[in-house]
Design a protein around this motif. Structure first.
Motif, PDB file in Angstrom:
ATOM      1  N   SER A 162       9.513  15.946  -6.565  1.00 50.74           N
ATOM      2  CA  SER A 162      10.932  15.745  -6.289  1.00 50.74           C
ATOM      3  C   SER A 162      11.549  14.806  -7.306  1.00 50.74           C
ATOM      4  O   SER A 162      10.903  13.858  -7.775  1.00 50.74           O
ATOM      5  N   HIS A 163      12.810  15.055  -7.607  1.00 52.10           N
ATOM      6  CA  HIS A 163      13.629  14.102  -8.348  1.00 52.10           C
ATOM      7  C   HIS A 163      14.952  13.953  -7.600  1.00 52.10           C
ATOM      8  O   HIS A 163      15.515  14.942  -7.119  1.00 52.10           O
ATOM      9  N   TYR A 164      15.389  12.720  -7.508  1.00 50.60           N
ATOM     10  CA  TYR A 164      16.668  12.411  -6.892  1.00 50.60           C
ATOM     11  C   TYR A 164      17.590  11.924  -8.003  1.00 50.60           C
ATOM     12  O   TYR A 164      17.550  10.751  -8.391  1.00 50.60           O
ATOM     13  N   PRO A 165      18.418  12.825  -8.560  1.00 50.14           N
ATOM     14  CA  PRO A 165      19.233  12.459  -9.723  1.00 50.14           C
ATOM     15  C   PRO A 165      20.231  11.357  -9.395  1.00 50.14           C
ATOM     16  O   PRO A 165      20.649  11.190  -8.239  1.00 50.14           O
ATOM     17  N   ALA A 166      20.595  10.597 -10.419  1.00 52.11           N
ATOM     18  CA  ALA A 166      21.653   9.600 -10.251  1.00 52.11           C
ATOM     19  C   ALA A 166      22.880  10.291  -9.665  1.00 52.11           C
ATOM     20  O   ALA A 166      23.321  11.334 -10.150  1.00 52.11           O
ATOM     21  N   CYS A 167      23.412   9.718  -8.597  1.00 51.49           N
ATOM     22  CA  CYS A 167      24.496  10.363  -7.850  1.00 51.49           C
ATOM     23  C   CYS A 167      25.798   9.602  -8.079  1.00 51.49           C
ATOM     24  O   CYS A 167      25.836   8.374  -7.927  1.00 51.49           O
ATOM     25  N   GLY A 244      20.066   5.663 -11.571  1.00 49.53           N
ATOM     26  CA  GLY A 244      18.969   6.334 -12.262  1.00 49.53           C
ATOM     27  C   GLY A 244      18.378   7.451 -11.426  1.00 49.53           C
ATOM     28  O   GLY A 244      18.660   7.574 -10.234  1.00 49.53           O
ATOM     29  N   THR A 245      17.559   8.269 -12.062  1.00 48.80           N
ATOM     30  CA  THR A 245      16.883   9.372 -11.379  1.00 48.80           C
ATOM     31  C   THR A 245      15.556   8.882 -10.823  1.00 48.80           C
ATOM     32  O   THR A 245      14.731   8.343 -11.554  1.00 48.80           O
ATOM     33  N   ARG A 246      15.369   9.089  -9.536  1.00 54.26           N
ATOM     34  CA  ARG A 246      14.138   8.664  -8.871  1.00 54.26           C
ATOM     35  C   ARG A 246      13.112   9.802  -8.880  1.00 54.26           C
ATOM     36  O   ARG A 246      13.408  10.925  -8.474  1.00 54.26           O
ATOM     37  N   ARG A 247      11.911   9.520  -9.354  1.00 53.35           N
ATOM     38  CA  ARG A 247      10.812  10.486  -9.357  1.00 53.35           C
ATOM     39  C   ARG A 247       9.947  10.250  -8.113  1.00 53.35           C
ATOM     40  O   ARG A 247       9.658   9.105  -7.745  1.00 53.35           O
ATOM     41  N   SER A 248       9.517  11.318  -7.469  1.00 54.80           N
ATOM     42  CA  SER A 248       8.712  11.196  -6.258  1.00 54.80           C
ATOM     43  C   SER A 248       7.736  12.364  -6.205  1.00 54.80           C
ATOM     44  O   SER A 248       8.151  13.521  -6.192  1.00 54.80           O
TER      45      SER A 248
END
Length: 310
Positions: A162-167, A244-248
């Protein structure tokens, strides 16, 4: 209040007893804990970070911001200027890998690196399950055997990248809505720079603090059942972030769909047997998943009740 951080290497030394107690408390009181010195090399973890980030940049990011449902829905909400928040959707780019799935094709070294990582992580999972067996006072290998539906290797070991892009408007959307995990043991290699993961403890949301090269362990719904409630699956969520984009990278050792799940006999007191079985029914994991798919973001207790009636 930080979640427990446990040095897994101390299981092999003079501090074994203390470490076993720490893991037991992590399972019983938190449902989440972090392992350091877990045996997976820093070099391999750095390569996992590299190929995962590159995969997102090369194969996923453009499509996410151009065509994904959360981006379109958020833009519509912003245009409305209603002040509402997006419901029933996650600000997440995600894909699943396992040995039998189609892998990303354009990122050099992705498959080789992730195959190596998954192999090492599966070994770690089995060690963690043996510690749980010992702490619960059930036979060595019991949890693994149940999740595999008997002898052999029939459990499903999957990895969710998963990636949670900068929102641009993190106040208007959730990275990943609050839920408990359906399966067995979950091992998370989370971003060590961009936070956002929280667990619910004692009615409060608590950060799962980023620690470089640690592996976060949490227990799913099936471990709660097998442990007869001693190990609870815990509500957790991911907040959208603007910085920032969170990597998971979450890997999960889940039961075979044909596996029968029930509290371990050793954990059911004879005089309370009827009461405990009313709380945690015996069921087939595939039946549970058919319910979970529809109710993932709803309370888990009705899922246990519903699967009893299947």
């Amino acid at each position: 209040m930080p979640i427990p951080v446990i040095d897994f290497s101390k299981l092999n030394g003079e501090e074994r007893a203390t470490t076993m107690v720490q893991i037991a408390k992590g399972c019983e009181e938190w449902g989440f804990f972090q392992l350091v010195n877990h045996g997976i090399s820093v070099d391999l973890l750095e390569r996992v970070k590299k190929v995962s980030t590159e995969c997102y940049k090369i194969e996923r990011e453009e499509e996410f911001f151009k065509n994904s449902t959360p981006v379109k829905r958020l833009k519509e909400l912003i245009d409305k200027k209603s002040g509402e928040k997006l419901e029933n959707i996650d600000w997440e780019d995600v894909f699943l890998i396992s040995d039998d799935y189609e892998w990303p094709q354009k990122t050099q070294g992705f498959r080789e690196t992730m195959m190596e990582y998954r192999s090492e992580l599966k070994k770690l999972t089995e060690k963690v399950m043996e510690v749980m067996d010992e702490n619960l006072g059930i036979p060595k290998g019991y949890i693994k055997k149940v999740l595999n539906g008997g002898e052999g290797e029939k459990a499903f070991f999957g990895t969710k990248v998963s990636h949670y892009p900068a929102c641009p408007h993190p106040e208007m959307v959730t990275g990943l809505r609050a839920h408990t995990d359906a399966g067995g043991v979950i091992l998370l290699f989370q971003d060590d720079e961009v936070d956002g993961l929280e667990i619910l403890k004692d009615g409060k949301w608590i950060d799962v603090q980023p620690i470089a090269n640690s592996i976060v362990i949490n227990t799913g719904d099936q471990i709660e059942v097998l442990s007869n409630g001693r190990y609870k699956s815990v509500w957790h969520r991911v907040n959208a972030k603007s910085n920032g984009t969170r990597r998971s990278i979450a890997s999960f050792y889940n039961p075979s769909y044909n596996a029968t799940i029930a509290p371990a006999p050793e954990l059911i007191e004879k005089e309370n047997e009827t009461v405990n079985h009313l709380c945690y029914p015996k069921f087939v994991f595939g039946d549970y998943m058919s319910i979970y798919t529809e109710q993932k973001f709803l309370p888990k207790e009705p899922r246990f009740q519903a699967v009893r009636a299947v």
